[in-house]
Design an enzyme around this catalytic site. Sequence first.
Site, PDB file in Angstrom:
ATOM      1  N   CYS A 246       0.847  -1.055   0.015  1.00 14.02           N
ATOM      2  CA  CYS A 246       0.081   0.056   0.136  1.00 14.02           C
ATOM      3  C   CYS A 246       0.887   1.094  -0.079  1.00 14.02           C
ATOM      4  CB  CYS A 246      -0.782   0.130   1.003  1.00 14.02           C
ATOM      5  SG  CYS A 246      -2.134   1.370   1.071  1.00 14.02           S
ATOM      6  N   ILE A 247       0.610   2.160  -0.645  1.00 13.94           N
ATOM      7  CA  ILE A 247       1.322   3.253  -1.044  1.00 13.94           C
ATOM      8  C   ILE A 247       0.497   4.742  -0.637  1.00 13.94           C
ATOM      9  CG2 ILE A 247       3.110   2.569  -2.360  1.00 13.94           C
ATOM     10  CD1 ILE A 247       1.807   3.677  -4.830  1.00 13.94           C
TER      11      ILE A 247
END
EC number: 1.7.1.7
Length: 327
Positions: free
Chosen positions: A176-177
């Site tokens: 997840c960014i």
Amino acid sequence: MFNDIPVFDYEDIQLIPNKCIITSRSQADTSVTLGKYQFKLPVIPANMQTIIDETIAEQLAKEGYFYIMHRFDEDSRKPFIKRMHEQGLIASISVGVKACEYEFVTSLKEDAPEFITIDIAHGHANSVIDMIKHIKTELPETFVIAGNVGTPEAVRELENAGADATKVGIGPGKVCITKVKTGFGTGGWQLAALRWCAKAARKPIIADGGIRTHGDIAKSIRFGASMVMIGSLFAGHIESPGKTVEVDGETFKEYYGSASEYQKGEHKNVEGKKILLPTKGHLSDTLTEMQQDLQSSISYAGGKDLDSLRHVDYVIVKNSIWNGDSI
């Protein structure tokens, strides 16, 4: 108000041992109750396309583990519920908040799943509150999990709307960014966010994201989680749905985020990425090792079950527990 709370993450915390009262670690009970059901472990493989599919969901249910089927094959969800119920297994599915999902929920009245997870990146939203109310109206016996959130206000608001459990964690996952793309999230302080939210909760909290070791499961329970959702530790198995890739004679499995372009099918509002993980054997072996490690955690906590983990003391060591070593 926020600046008064301590900020830390999993690698900053060490739990302090108590006197062991069991003669064998195998005596430690790792079971957990969620809603009307008891499960072997307080862990949930992330409801992501490269983590779980219908075959794995069926395997987990048969063996007494909790699961949440992902929502990215919309047309297969209703047949999946039917197939699980025909085998006497619980059905646990995910929904989004688009208009078509309201019709889908209503269509489940004749064969309602035991669990529905409302699964969107920013769960503190009117759209989620509206969906909670809709599910509770149409399927009053279904246990509703809502998320994801990162504040006590969000937990309380979703609980008040009717959620039976809330999922805490915005952006701490390995693929997840969100924290980089948006500047928001619980990445880097997920464990402190869990503690903050759990203090306000009246119903179960599911910690979601940032778990890198089995010891992090025990830490999550210490800081208020009833269950722990895990992605990367459950990715990369022989059975995992992720595509198998060979690089220089070694086999890897694809693992990508639910908000990545690989899941979305387009490069729009991307908040996830794809990585390759070395193939690491069978899922059942990882589940067994998790249980054994959690039993050891319970023995160090000085108890016989998961509740003992909630009461141990801890120290904040500020990123020093590895002493420069990696796992």
